[in-house]
Design a protein around this motif. Structure first.
Motif, PDB file in Angstrom:
ATOM      1  N   PHE A  62       0.862  -1.181   0.000  1.00 34.84           N
ATOM      2  CA  PHE A  62       0.000   0.000   0.000  1.00 34.84           C
ATOM      3  C   PHE A  62       0.898   1.232   0.000  1.00 34.84           C
ATOM      4  CE2 PHE A  62      -1.643   3.319   2.775  1.00 34.84           C
ATOM      5  CZ  PHE A  62      -2.995   3.447   2.489  1.00 34.84           C
ATOM      6  N   ALA A  63       0.565   2.220  -0.822  1.00 33.40           N
ATOM      7  CA  ALA A  63       1.276   3.498  -0.811  1.00 33.40           C
ATOM      8  C   ALA A  63       0.246   4.605  -0.910  1.00 33.40           C
ATOM      9  CB  ALA A  63       2.269   3.584  -1.970  1.00 33.40           C
ATOM     10  N   ALA A  64       0.540   5.757  -0.318  1.00 24.16           N
ATOM     11  CA  ALA A  64      -0.461   6.824  -0.261  1.00 24.16           C
ATOM     12  C   ALA A  64       0.190   8.191  -0.246  1.00 24.16           C
ATOM     13  CB  ALA A  64      -1.337   6.656   0.977  1.00 24.16           C
ATOM     14  N   VAL A  65      -0.568   9.183  -0.715  1.00 29.07           N
ATOM     15  CA  VAL A  65      -0.223  10.594  -0.558  1.00 29.07           C
ATOM     16  C   VAL A  65      -1.460  11.298  -0.012  1.00 29.07           C
ATOM     17  CG1 VAL A  65       1.517  10.651  -2.380  1.00 29.07           C
ATOM     18  CG2 VAL A  65      -0.870  11.099  -2.952  1.00 29.07           C
ATOM     19  N   GLY A  66      -1.246  12.425   0.652  1.00 28.16           N
ATOM     20  CA  GLY A  66      -2.348  13.192   1.203  1.00 28.16           C
ATOM     21  C   GLY A  66      -2.194  13.366   2.693  1.00 28.16           C
ATOM     22  N   LYS A  67      -3.303  13.387   3.418  1.00 27.51           N
ATOM     23  CA  LYS A  67      -3.270  13.566   4.871  1.00 27.51           C
ATOM     24  C   LYS A  67      -2.902  12.265   5.565  1.00 27.51           C
ATOM     25  CE  LYS A  67      -5.688  17.625   6.286  1.00 27.51           C
ATOM     26  NZ  LYS A  67      -6.542  18.167   7.357  1.00 27.51           N
ATOM     27  N   TYR A  68      -1.867  12.340   6.390  1.00 25.98           N
ATOM     28  CA  TYR A  68      -1.347  11.124   7.022  1.00 25.98           C
ATOM     29  C   TYR A  68      -2.410  10.424   7.863  1.00 25.98           C
ATOM     30  CZ  TYR A  68       1.301   8.029  10.036  1.00 25.98           C
ATOM     31  OH  TYR A  68       1.736   6.926  10.719  1.00 25.98           O
ATOM     32  N   ASN A  69      -3.129  11.180   8.708  1.00 23.66           N
ATOM     33  CA  ASN A  69      -4.084  10.527   9.603  1.00 23.66           C
ATOM     34  C   ASN A  69      -5.202   9.829   8.832  1.00 23.66           C
ATOM     35  OD1 ASN A  69      -4.993  13.200   8.924  1.00 23.66           O
ATOM     36  ND2 ASN A  69      -6.611  12.962  10.438  1.00 23.66           N
ATOM     37  N   GLN A 242      23.733   9.978   8.760  1.00 27.44           N
ATOM     38  CA  GLN A 242      22.499  10.675   8.456  1.00 27.44           C
ATOM     39  C   GLN A 242      22.749  12.172   8.386  1.00 27.44           C
ATOM     40  OE1 GLN A 242      19.759   9.366  11.467  1.00 27.44           O
ATOM     41  NE2 GLN A 242      18.776   8.033   9.982  1.00 27.44           N
ATOM     42  N   ASP A 243      22.154  12.795   7.378  1.00 27.59           N
ATOM     43  CA  ASP A 243      22.262  14.235   7.243  1.00 27.59           C
ATOM     44  C   ASP A 243      21.516  14.908   8.373  1.00 27.59           C
ATOM     45  OD1 ASP A 243      21.856  14.019   3.668  1.00 27.59           O
ATOM     46  OD2 ASP A 243      23.645  13.842   4.904  1.00 27.59           O
ATOM     47  N   ALA A 244      21.996  16.090   8.752  1.00 24.38           N
ATOM     48  CA  ALA A 244      21.325  16.848   9.801  1.00 24.38           C
ATOM     49  C   ALA A 244      19.915  17.172   9.378  1.00 24.38           C
ATOM     50  CB  ALA A 244      22.106  18.134  10.088  1.00 24.38           C
ATOM     51  N   GLY A 245      18.978  16.951  10.293  1.00 32.11           N
ATOM     52  CA  GLY A 245      17.593  17.308  10.025  1.00 32.11           C
ATOM     53  C   GLY A 245      16.797  16.281   9.278  1.00 32.11           C
ATOM     54  N   THR A 246      17.367  15.104   9.016  1.00 37.17           N
ATOM     55  CA  THR A 246      16.616  14.119   8.245  1.00 37.17           C
ATOM     56  C   THR A 246      15.998  13.029   9.094  1.00 37.17           C
ATOM     57  OG1 THR A 246      18.587  12.799   7.872  1.00 37.17           O
ATOM     58  CG2 THR A 246      18.063  14.458   6.213  1.00 37.17           C
ATOM     59  N   THR A 247      16.224  13.061  10.393  1.00 33.94           N
ATOM     60  CA  THR A 247      15.681  11.989  11.221  1.00 33.94           C
ATOM     61  C   THR A 247      14.414  12.381  11.940  1.00 33.94           C
ATOM     62  OG1 THR A 247      17.084  12.701  13.059  1.00 33.94           O
ATOM     63  CG2 THR A 247      17.947  10.990  11.618  1.00 33.94           C
ATOM     64  N   GLY A 248      14.114  13.631  12.017  1.00 34.44           N
ATOM     65  CA  GLY A 248      12.918  14.063  12.725  1.00 34.44           C
ATOM     66  C   GLY A 248      11.929  14.684  11.798  1.00 34.44           C
ATOM     67  N   ALA A 249      10.904  15.336  12.354  1.00 34.87           N
ATOM     68  CA  ALA A 249       9.912  16.021  11.545  1.00 34.87           C
ATOM     69  C   ALA A 249      10.551  17.218  10.894  1.00 34.87           C
ATOM     70  CB  ALA A 249       8.736  16.453  12.422  1.00 34.87           C
ATOM     71  N   ALA A 250      10.550  17.247   9.575  1.00 28.61           N
ATOM     72  CA  ALA A 250      11.198  18.330   8.832  1.00 28.61           C
ATOM     73  C   ALA A 250      10.230  19.009   7.903  1.00 28.61           C
ATOM     74  CB  ALA A 250      12.389  17.768   8.048  1.00 28.61           C
ATOM     75  N   GLY A 251       8.962  18.969   8.212  1.00 26.75           N
ATOM     76  CA  GLY A 251       7.979  19.624   7.363  1.00 26.75           C
ATOM     77  C   GLY A 251       7.524  18.717   6.248  1.00 26.75           C
ATOM     78  N   GLY A 252       6.441  19.093   5.582  1.00 31.04           N
ATOM     79  CA  GLY A 252       5.942  18.316   4.452  1.00 31.04           C
ATOM     80  C   GLY A 252       5.205  17.082   4.906  1.00 31.04           C
ATOM     81  N   ASP A 253       5.542  15.925   4.286  1.00 30.76           N
ATOM     82  CA  ASP A 253       4.733  14.737   4.442  1.00 30.76           C
ATOM     83  C   ASP A 253       4.982  13.964   5.717  1.00 30.76           C
ATOM     84  OD1 ASP A 253       3.741  15.276   2.007  1.00 30.76           O
ATOM     85  OD2 ASP A 253       5.221  14.083   0.957  1.00 30.76           O
ATOM     86  N   ASP A 254       6.036  14.289   6.474  1.00 32.02           N
ATOM     87  CA  ASP A 254       6.319  13.499   7.660  1.00 32.02           C
ATOM     88  C   ASP A 254       5.596  14.010   8.881  1.00 32.02           C
ATOM     89  OD1 ASP A 254       9.295  15.152   8.746  1.00 32.02           O
ATOM     90  OD2 ASP A 254       7.993  15.698   7.088  1.00 32.02           O
ATOM     91  N   VAL A 255       4.730  15.000   8.748  1.00 26.86           N
ATOM     92  CA  VAL A 255       3.916  15.460   9.860  1.00 26.86           C
ATOM     93  C   VAL A 255       2.520  14.922   9.697  1.00 26.86           C
ATOM     94  CG1 VAL A 255       5.281  17.535  10.213  1.00 26.86           C
ATOM     95  CG2 VAL A 255       3.356  17.610   8.652  1.00 26.86           C
ATOM     96  N   PRO A 256       1.770  14.754  10.796  1.00 27.86           N
ATOM     97  CA  PRO A 256       0.485  14.066  10.717  1.00 27.86           C
ATOM     98  C   PRO A 256      -0.539  14.706   9.790  1.00 27.86           C
ATOM     99  CG  PRO A 256       1.252  14.097  12.970  1.00 27.86           C
ATOM    100  CD  PRO A 256       2.201  14.957  12.190  1.00 27.86           C
ATOM    101  N   ASP A 257      -0.476  16.017   9.527  1.00 26.00           N
ATOM    102  CA  ASP A 257      -1.523  16.632   8.730  1.00 26.00           C
ATOM    103  C   ASP A 257      -1.385  16.366   7.241  1.00 26.00           C
ATOM    104  OD1 ASP A 257      -2.947  17.630  10.765  1.00 26.00           O
ATOM    105  OD2 ASP A 257      -2.047  19.613  10.738  1.00 26.00           O
ATOM    106  N   GLU A 258      -0.161  16.109   6.751  1.00 30.43           N
ATOM    107  CA  GLU A 258       0.013  15.871   5.326  1.00 30.43           C
ATOM    108  C   GLU A 258       0.890  14.663   5.144  1.00 30.43           C
ATOM    109  OE1 GLU A 258       1.347  19.098   2.995  1.00 30.43           O
ATOM    110  OE2 GLU A 258       0.004  20.526   3.919  1.00 30.43           O
ATOM    111  N   GLY A 259       0.484  13.802   4.194  1.00 32.92           N
ATOM    112  CA  GLY A 259       1.260  12.601   3.971  1.00 32.92           C
ATOM    113  C   GLY A 259       2.013  12.644   2.689  1.00 32.92           C
TER     114      GLY A 259
END
Length: 259
Positions: A62-69, A242-259
């Motif tokens: 399964f793969a998806a784009v859009g709102k994560y929740n 790992q590059d700095a800033g790539t392991t945590g929430a960095a905006g865009g799709d890795d936050v719950p509101d947008e996937g």
């Protein structure tokens, strides 16, 4: 007595579709490509906790784009559907076609009856014993289903990126070849969401990517993730750290509101 505000059904459906499309376009793209030994899924996603690509059953992903929740709820429902059907009947009775039909009913019902449609677009794929038996279904926010062959691009700028993939993809490519094609395609979208000119694509590192495959050579559970040294080797780059800033929430799709 006040008169109720009237909106024609045509305008209501158009407004819902526009709303859903705008939400989906804000998400980072997902690329799905068939190769000689299976099906590859790739997306730009620095988060290691919030996945956009997941296993559903033995040979189904399964793969998806859009709102994560929203798409995470659909993923969980798909896993429950597959487990229940496999337990009640037989594991072979769990198919991507049946799962796609179940998702289509849910998406279509929400789109027509609820005030807000689901801001998601999905791919359900099943790897077969041969490339001809592979199944890839693309589901839209309104419940429509498309039977895709070879490749799928979802998310922001999907039409332009899809044309690039169409020019470069061909049947029989190896895993390394389709992975490099997927990464070039994802790198063609700039940080502002606009498509970059050919030859000026961003260089994406393994730590910025979420990659998985359905490997037809595996005995039962075909799904596996590609990460770390294995992903770096396929891309032909050094493992590094790992590059700095790539392991945590960095905006865009890795936050719950947008996937």
């Amino acid at each position: 007595m006040t008169m109720p505000f009237y909106v024609s059904p045509e305008q209501l459906m158009k407004d819902r579709a526009d709303f859903a499309r705008k939400g989906i376009a804000r998400g980072r793209s997902v690329v799905v490509l068939a190769y000689d030994d299976g099906i590859l899924f790739a997306t730009e996603n620095p988060s290691r906790a919030l996945h956009k690509i997941s296993e559903i059953y033995d040979r189904i992903a399964f793969a998806a784009v859009g709102k994560y929740n929203e798409f995470e709820n659909l993923r969980v429902a798909g896993v429950r559907y597959a487990d229940l059907r496999g337990y009640s009947y037989d594991r072979a009775d769990v198919t991507a076609r049946g799962l796609a039909n179940a998702y289509a009913q849910t998406l279509g019902t929400v789109f027509t009856t609820e005030s807000k449609p689901l801001e998601v677009e999905l791919v359900v794929a099943e790897v077969g014993a041969t490339p001809a038996e592979d199944q890839v279904y693309r589901l839209s926010y309104d419940g429509s289903v498309a039977d895709e062959h070879g490749y799928v691009v979802m998310g922001g700028q999907a039409e332009q990126l899809g044309s690039r993939v169409a020019d470069a993809w061909r049947a029989g490519l190896s895993l390394a070849e389709v992975l490099r094609l997927a990464v070039r395609t994802l790198g063609a979208v700039g940080v502002d969401g606009q498509v970059l000119a050919a030859g000026s694509e961003r260089e994406l590192t393994p730590n910025q990517l979420e990659v998985a495959v359905l490997d037809r050579s595996r005995a039962r559970r075909a799904f596996r993730r590609l990460q770390g040294a294995a992903l770096a080797d396929l891309l032909g780059v050094g493992h590094g750290t790992q590059d700095a800033g790539t392991t945590g929430a960095a905006g865009g799709d890795d936050v719950p509101d947008e996937g």
